[in-house]
Design an enzyme around this catalytic site. Structure first.
Site, PDB file in Angstrom:
ATOM      1  N   ASP A 253       6.204   1.264 -15.578  1.00 50.62           N
ATOM      2  CA  ASP A 253       5.679   0.207 -16.453  1.00 50.62           C
ATOM      3  C   ASP A 253       5.685   0.654 -17.911  1.00 50.62           C
ATOM      4  OD1 ASP A 253       5.216  -1.212 -14.139  1.00 50.62           O
ATOM      5  OD2 ASP A 253       3.128  -0.576 -13.975  1.00 50.62           O
TER       6      ASP A 253
ATOM      7  N   PRO B  52      29.422  -5.485 -13.897  1.00 50.26           N
ATOM      8  CA  PRO B  52      30.022  -5.161 -12.587  1.00 50.26           C
ATOM      9  C   PRO B  52      29.609  -6.168 -11.521  1.00 50.26           C
ATOM     10  CG  PRO B  52      29.025  -3.208 -13.595  1.00 50.26           C
ATOM     11  CD  PRO B  52      28.608  -4.376 -14.418  1.00 50.26           C
TER      12      PRO B  52
ATOM     13  N   THR C 210      37.937  -8.939 -10.832  1.00 49.39           N
ATOM     14  CA  THR C 210      39.119  -8.626 -10.023  1.00 49.39           C
ATOM     15  C   THR C 210      39.482  -9.795  -9.122  1.00 49.39           C
ATOM     16  OG1 THR C 210      38.483  -6.299 -10.051  1.00 49.39           O
ATOM     17  CG2 THR C 210      40.099  -6.966  -8.407  1.00 49.39           C
TER      18      THR C 210
ATOM     19  N   GLU D 250      -1.515  -3.162  -8.339  1.00 50.16           N
ATOM     20  CA  GLU D 250      -0.664  -4.340  -8.115  1.00 50.16           C
ATOM     21  C   GLU D 250      -1.443  -5.637  -8.323  1.00 50.16           C
ATOM     22  OE1 GLU D 250       2.415  -3.989  -7.880  1.00 50.16           O
ATOM     23  OE2 GLU D 250       2.434  -1.824  -7.585  1.00 50.16           O
TER      24      GLU D 250
END
Length: 721
Positions: free
Chosen positions: A557, A261, A266, A483
């Site tokens: 994760d 998509p 188109t 993190e």
């Protein structure tokens, strides 16, 4: 993929194939509204706002008469109903009377259904006699005669009229309203397919002809060079057919645009319509779907009939998977599938007993795996044109198209943005440009700068920042180390994606996020996948290394790692025990199967190997973090302080990434300066090797010369002797 903000020039497209250029008739919607309002007022005037009367049975009517509560009874012969009126002074005798007077103050208050007129007369007479007997009970003859003389019988009246009455009028109104609603419903079903009552069997395709040309060409399409080459030949055939027919060639009957998509399928079809300069029919696959049996097939026939009249022409069907899904997959429902009937008609029209000369079918879908094989065969769709996600150079071109209407500052670097958006489609890039403009306007800027684009990219990837979200200090510390674990492990692994920045500011549903710049590989080997798995598990490993426990924050994760490990074992054949086998079904048939294509023993082996692979990656991440635990803590504390850190911060703490030069050299991405330095070093090494190689040769020649001298001296000595 992208496009200019172009509009169709001239008049509006011909929405109905049956209009054939005729002007649009004035809408009669307001007249129907007036009719409906008038009908509603008529109904209200007939029925009013009174509640319906209550029905009484034979026993109830007898008791009411015996108590003397009934004032009069009106017998309607043609309806076989007796309307009962209660005396006003008897309202307190029963709660039902109070409710009846509340709804119908003047009466009638109740009604009774009878089967025979004699039966109700007999009922009334007997009830009145019992009422009279109760009154004279215990009285002497003189008082009884007086009571009989003054006794008030129930007033009985008869209605012998044969008029239609309110019920007849209401029936007529109902029939009229039914006809009105049927006409309106038929027109709404017809839609653009026709204004007549049964026009819903006509096609809903929008026609673009000479009067309504599409003002989009291939020059307005960026990033689809490969796909454009495929369709240019079709357009060239329509413009110069003799060039191909002279050699015996035939025009392709159909082309299927396949891709994810937002990649511009188109838009490419619009460019074909603008370049070909032939009638162009545009519609969606869902336009054929209808609740009535046979309507879809009828619309297909009408579409191709009109297209043949305007040949040569192009029919574009967007989202063809709405009707082109493989047949037989839902056969267990036991019902007649209207979609399959529509597909059968489409297959017949595309390549059946009668051929469509000069009619080209262009279709688009992102679910080619679910399409029917009969639809994909040659003769219907001769070409499948794959419209893939753009690479870095194509993304740069797409950015160039979408920034044309924007007011940009001088520090905007399109090549940098293209590198920061791997995996973005043309629609995503258009969204980035629009979000950047909105962010700049929100900050009251006159121009859109580089930071606005970066904020827009972060907004699309991670979601909106939620700085107002309440997070406790202990949770924030866990997030920071989580993190930081991702950043540390990815920094130390050769094939892990290079880090761009890390943040502990909540975005969307995530409490923290790390941005990477993944390499755009066409194939991926086992070492690269294992490095990515270890980097993904770095956050959970950091929690265990630092806090001695783990949290639920690694859900995403673990999900990604588990899916990747299963794919490596069951799909890619990257496991020694399972071997070079793949249980992947590219046809999509397996999603409807009730059994797996392997045995229980193989399933157990796959589970064990997946578990082993994930556990090894986790232990590998833990080992890296234990080795660099001090630097991990420095990075986490810096992240707690600044909330957002970048690549430069990791370079200051860890130094440059190991294997970076080697990795870039393998991929041919080594900077030119480094290449020149490496060339100079190589020349110096070669020169050194030549010198070192020359010195032993000289030494050997010297030794040989000394040996010759010694030999001559010995000969001389021998001669003298």
């Amino acid at each position: 993929m992208s496009e200019k903000n172009q509009k169709i020039n001239g008049r509006k497209p011909t929405g109905n194939l049956n209009n054939k250029g005729k002007g649009k008739k004035p809408s009669a919607g307001f007249y129907w509204i007036y009719i409906m309002i008038a009908a509603a007022l008529l109904i209200l005037s007939l029925w009013g706002f009174d509640a319906p009367m209550s029905e009484v049975h034979k026993v109830d009517l007898s008791q009411m008469i015996e108590r003397g509560d009934v004032e009069k009874i009106n017998i309607v012969k043609n309806k076989e109903i007796a309307n009962i009126y209660i005396k006003k002074d008897c309202i307190n005798n029963d709660d039902a009377y109070k409710e009846a007077f509340k709804n119908h103050k003047e009466g009638p208050h109740f009604f009774y259904r009878f089967g025979d007129i004699e039966q109700i007369n007999d009922l009334i007479n007997k009830a009145e006699e019992r009422h009279l007997d109760k009154l004279i009970l215990g009285k002497d003859a003189e008082e009884a005669d007086e009571i009989k003389e003054n006794f008030t019988y129930v007033d009985i009246s008869y209605d012998n009229s044969k008029s239609i009455g309110w019920e007849g009028i209401s029936f007529i109104v109902f029939v009229v309203l039914l006809i009105v609603f049927w006409v309106m419903f038929s027109r709404s079903i017809g839609g653009r397919g026709g204004n007549q009552v049964f026009g819903f069997g006509k096609s809903n395709a929008t026609l673009y002809d000479n009067d309504t040309q599409v003002n989009i060409t291939f020059n307005d399409v960026a990033g689809l060079d490969g796909a454009k080459e495929e369709v240019v030949e079709i357009v060239d055939f329509l413009k110069n057919p003799k060039k191909y027919t002279a050699l015996g060639g035939k025009i392709p009957k159909g082309a299927l645009l396949v891709g994810p998509p937002g990649t511009g399928k188109t838009l490419l079809a619009k460019a074909v319509a603008g370049e070909a300069k032939v009638p162009f029919f545009s519609l969606s696959g869902s336009d054929f779907v209808e609740m009535f049996v046979g309507v879809g097939a009828s619309r297909v026939r009408d579409l191709f009939k009109t297209a043949k009249e305007k040949a040569p022409c192009i029919i574009f069907i967007d989202e063809i998977d709405a009707i082109g899904r493989a047949r037989g997959r839902n056969s267990f429902t036991g019902t007649n599938d209207e979609r399959e009937n529509t597909l059968n008609q489409l297959l017949t029209e595309m390549d059946g007993f009668s051929t469509n000369v000069g009619v080209i079918i262009l279709a688009a879908t992102n679910r080619v795996d679910v399409l029917d094989r009969a639809l994909l065969r040659a003769g219907r769709f001769d070409r499948q044109i794959h419209v893939e996600l753009p690479d870095v150079d194509e993304r740069k071109d797409i950015f160039g198209v979408h920034i044309r209407p924007l007011k940009l500052s001088k520090n905007v670097d399109l090549e940098f943005f293209a590198k920061q958006t791997p995996g973005f489609s043309g629609a995503d890039i258009a969204n980035v440009c629009n979000e950047a403009a909105l962010i700049a306007a929100r900050k009251n800027k006159k121009e859109i700068d580089k930071q606005d684009f970066l904020d827009a990219i972060d907004r699309i990837i991670g979601g909106l920042e939620r700085r107002s979200k309440i997070i406790s200090p202990s949770e924030k510390r866990v997030i920071a180390f989580h993190e930081s674990g991702h950043a540390t492990v990815s920094w130390m692994l050769k094939y892990a994606a290079p880090l761009l920045k890390v943040t502990i500011v909540p975005r969307g549903k995530s409490l923290g996020a790390a941005w990477y710049t993944p390499e755009e590989r066409q194939i991926t080997n086992q070492e690269q996948l294992l490095d990515e798995m270890a980097a993904t598990l770095g956050g959970r490993a950091a929690e265990e290394v630092v806090f001695g426990t783990v949290s639920t924050g690694a859900l995403n994760d673990l999900e990604r790692v588990t899916k990747q490990a299963y794919a490596m074992v069951a799909y890619y054949g990257l496991n020694s025990k399972v071997g070079n086998l793949s249980y992947y079904d590219s046809t999509g048939q397996s999603e409807y199967a009730f059994n797996r294509p392997y045995s229980e023993k193989t399933a157990q082996t796959i589970d064990e190997e997946v578990h082993t692979m994930v556990e090894n990656a986790y232990q590998r991440a833990k080992a890296i973090l234990l080795e660099h635990k001090d630097k991990l803590e420095i990075l986490a504390n810096l992240l707690l302080e600044k909330e957002v850190i970048f690549r430069d911060n990791l370079v200051e703490i860890f130094g440059e990434r190991p294997f970076e030069q080697e990795r870039l050299q393998e991929e041919g991405k080594l900077p030119e300066e480094n290449k020149e330095k490496d060339a100079d070093l190589q020349q110096q090494e070669n020169a050194t090797e030549e010198i070192s190689a020359a010195e032993p040769a000289k030494a050997e020649s010297d030794e040989e010369g000394s040996q010759e001298e010694n030999t001559s001296e010995d000969n001389n000595q021998n001669t003298e002797a």
